[in-house]
Design an enzyme around this catalytic site. Structure first.
Site, PDB file in Angstrom:
ATOM      1  N   THR A  96     -24.977  -6.291  -6.893  1.00 47.82           N
ATOM      2  CA  THR A  96     -24.233  -5.051  -7.047  1.00 47.82           C
ATOM      3  C   THR A  96     -22.795  -5.420  -7.398  1.00 47.82           C
ATOM      4  O   THR A  96     -22.357  -6.536  -7.116  1.00 47.82           O
ATOM      5  CB  THR A  96     -24.325  -4.170  -5.782  1.00 47.82           C
ATOM      6  OG1 THR A  96     -23.502  -3.004  -5.951  1.00 47.82           O
ATOM      7  CG2 THR A  96     -23.858  -4.910  -4.541  1.00 47.82           C
ATOM      8  N   GLY A  97     -22.109  -4.498  -8.017  1.00 50.27           N
ATOM      9  CA  GLY A  97     -20.760  -4.804  -8.493  1.00 50.27           C
ATOM     10  C   GLY A  97     -20.731  -4.673  -9.997  1.00 50.27           C
ATOM     11  O   GLY A  97     -21.562  -3.986 -10.593  1.00 50.27           O
ATOM     12  N   ARG A 113     -23.860   2.501 -22.301  1.00 49.64           N
ATOM     13  CA  ARG A 113     -23.738   1.273 -21.511  1.00 49.64           C
ATOM     14  C   ARG A 113     -24.907   1.138 -20.509  1.00 49.64           C
ATOM     15  O   ARG A 113     -25.283   2.082 -19.831  1.00 49.64           O
ATOM     16  CB  ARG A 113     -22.400   1.281 -20.751  1.00 49.64           C
ATOM     17  CG  ARG A 113     -22.132   0.002 -19.947  1.00 49.64           C
ATOM     18  CD  ARG A 113     -22.501   0.153 -18.487  1.00 49.64           C
ATOM     19  NE  ARG A 113     -22.107  -1.017 -17.687  1.00 49.64           N
ATOM     20  CZ  ARG A 113     -22.457  -1.194 -16.422  1.00 49.64           C
ATOM     21  NH1 ARG A 113     -23.196  -0.297 -15.814  1.00 49.64           N
ATOM     22  NH2 ARG A 113     -22.073  -2.253 -15.759  1.00 49.64           N
ATOM     23  N   VAL A 114     -25.476  -0.052 -20.467  1.00 49.89           N
ATOM     24  CA  VAL A 114     -26.524  -0.376 -19.501  1.00 49.89           C
ATOM     25  C   VAL A 114     -26.008  -1.522 -18.654  1.00 49.89           C
ATOM     26  O   VAL A 114     -25.397  -2.462 -19.177  1.00 49.89           O
ATOM     27  CB  VAL A 114     -27.833  -0.760 -20.235  1.00 49.89           C
ATOM     28  CG1 VAL A 114     -28.829  -1.389 -19.289  1.00 49.89           C
ATOM     29  CG2 VAL A 114     -28.439   0.465 -20.914  1.00 49.89           C
ATOM     30  N   GLY A 115     -26.230  -1.472 -17.350  1.00 55.11           N
ATOM     31  CA  GLY A 115     -25.732  -2.520 -16.458  1.00 55.11           C
ATOM     32  C   GLY A 115     -26.753  -3.599 -16.165  1.00 55.11           C
ATOM     33  O   GLY A 115     -27.721  -3.788 -16.905  1.00 55.11           O
ATOM     34  N   ASP A 116     -26.554  -4.299 -15.082  1.00 54.72           N
ATOM     35  CA  ASP A 116     -27.415  -5.412 -14.690  1.00 54.72           C
ATOM     36  C   ASP A 116     -28.719  -4.943 -14.034  1.00 54.72           C
ATOM     37  O   ASP A 116     -29.721  -5.654 -14.052  1.00 54.72           O
ATOM     38  CB  ASP A 116     -26.677  -6.335 -13.712  1.00 54.72           C
ATOM     39  CG  ASP A 116     -26.150  -5.574 -12.489  1.00 54.72           C
ATOM     40  OD1 ASP A 116     -25.715  -4.419 -12.644  1.00 54.72           O
ATOM     41  OD2 ASP A 116     -26.166  -6.147 -11.385  1.00 54.72           O
ATOM     42  N   GLY A 124     -21.738  -5.064 -13.252  1.00 56.58           N
ATOM     43  CA  GLY A 124     -23.000  -5.574 -13.761  1.00 56.58           C
ATOM     44  C   GLY A 124     -22.865  -6.578 -14.887  1.00 56.58           C
ATOM     45  O   GLY A 124     -23.696  -7.487 -15.030  1.00 56.58           O
ATOM     46  N   THR A 131     -24.750   0.029  -6.113  1.00 58.39           N
ATOM     47  CA  THR A 131     -26.182   0.053  -6.408  1.00 58.39           C
ATOM     48  C   THR A 131     -26.932  -0.073  -5.099  1.00 58.39           C
ATOM     49  O   THR A 131     -26.530  -0.872  -4.253  1.00 58.39           O
ATOM     50  CB  THR A 131     -26.557  -1.162  -7.288  1.00 58.39           C
ATOM     51  OG1 THR A 131     -25.889  -1.043  -8.542  1.00 58.39           O
ATOM     52  CG2 THR A 131     -28.049  -1.271  -7.522  1.00 58.39           C
TER      53      THR A 131
HETATM   54  N1  ASP Z   1     -24.132  -3.202 -10.871  1.00 54.23           N
HETATM   55  C1  ASP Z   1     -23.999  -1.813 -11.196  1.00 54.23           C
HETATM   56  C2  ASP Z   1     -23.715  -1.702 -12.677  1.00 54.23           C
HETATM   57  O1  ASP Z   1     -22.941  -2.469 -13.193  1.00 54.23           O
HETATM   58  C3  ASP Z   1     -22.941  -1.097 -10.449  1.00 54.23           C
HETATM   59  C4  ASP Z   1     -22.736  -1.513  -9.013  1.00 54.23           C
HETATM   60  O2  ASP Z   1     -23.644  -2.008  -8.371  1.00 54.23           O
HETATM   61  O3  ASP Z   1     -21.632  -1.380  -8.480  1.00 54.23           O
HETATM   62  O4  ASP Z   1     -24.211  -0.810 -13.302  1.00 54.23           O
END
Ligand code: ASP
Length: 316
Positions: A232-233, A209-212, A235, A181
């Protein structure tokens, strides 16, 4: 973190003379103690151009929100970036769906989730903040809102991303978590904090799917009196721990940005140690810190003194 970006960090460190790769803030006293505004910090190695755009907007009289929008737009519109906007990797059904949010120094926020066909979701998120009484618009409604505000429909699935998805479909059993992200925090010339994030989320995610990133408090949080944080990572980990809110609350208790990020990362360990999660934070004095669960997270700090890449500390 995906291999290609790690490789890119190594090669770009060698290639770009002005770009220093400094382990965990050492030798960059200004950022460690707190920077004079303006300062822009952002996740991963999205390159020095992004930081230059952020600072340029402020130099021309823009505020933190203007700066974040322009800088993140440059990443969203870059088809070679496989995790944000145009060229982002699709979900399992082959559709590119985007998440983004933005939050300003007054605590006002706007976000879009599961947005299709729009190249610059951070700009739509900004309009949600400025033109509606709401915080988050999702799916069809978010698209309708974008189109009614002059945004154009674009096919976000580039040939390259389509091919990658087709390869993934062939090896269906193999799970690939290719993601990242762009998250940016800015302390502008008025010493006001803002933040923004934009992503295509986890590649080959379940449709819907919706992330953070569009969840205020999970992927982004700003409190002008204290500090700002983004993540990031994976979510799901930031959502289950209200991660970015937690980082800001820990800074409120007196922890440094790095300590606060570390606490938030530690909080996620009850869910395991295998999925990466990273937090980036800046306090109201311009002090910057980050922490990741697993080795490999990097972030950039842009000030008038230069733009540098840092390796984040990590738990494992
Ligand atoms: N955090 C983002 C999500 O889960 C992906 C990412 O930042 O790697 O959608």
């Amino acid at each position: 973190m995906k291999y290609s970006r790690r490789k890119f960090i190594k090669t770009s460190t060698l290639a770009a003379g002005s770009l220093l790769y400094v382990p965990a803030m050492r030798n960059f006293a200004a950022a460690a103690k707190g920077n004079a505004a303006p300062i822009a910090v952002y996740t991963w190695n999205y390159g020095t151009k992004v930081g230059r755009i952020a600072l340029e907007v402020i130099k021309k009289g823009g505020d933190g929100i203007d700066s974040i929008e322009k800088a993140i737009n440059s990443v969203e519109s870059d088809p070679t970036v496989k995790s944000v906007g145009l060229g982002g990797l699709p979900d399992a059904s082959g559709e590119v769906t985007l998440d983004a949010s933005i939050m300003d120094w007054n605590g006002n926020a706007g976000a879009v989730a599961y947005l299709k066909y729009i190249e610059n979701p951070i700009s739509v998120a900004r309009l949600v903040k400025e033109r509606t009484p709401h915080v988050l618009l999702a799916g069809e409604g978010a698209l309708k809102f974008a189109l009614s505000n002059g945004f154009k429909k674009t096919n976000l699935l580039t040939e390259e991303s389509k091919k990658a998805w087709e390869r993934w479909k062939k090896n269906h059993a193999k799970k690939i978590n290719n993601h990242d992200t762009i998250g940016m925090l800015v302390l502008d010339a008025n010493n006001n904090l803002s933040g923004g994030v934009s992503t295509s989320g986890l590649s080959y995610k379940l449709p819907g799917r919706v992330g953070d990133s569009p969840i205020i408090g999970a992927g982004l949080f700003v409190d002008n009196a204290v500090g700002a944080a983004c993540s990031t990572g994976m979510g799901e980990l930031a959502i289950k721990t209200s991660g970015s809110f937690l980082v800001v609350e820990k800074m409120r208790e007196g922890y440094s940005p790095e300590e606060a990020c570390k606490i938030a990362v530690e909080r996620t360990t009850k869910y395991g140690r295998n999925q990466q999660i990273c937090f980036l934070a800046m306090n109201s004095k311009g002090k910057v810190g980050a922490y990741a669960l697993i080795r490999g997270f990097s972030y950039m700090v842009a000030t008038q003194q230069g733009i540098k890449l840092f390796a984040s500390k990590h738990l494992f």
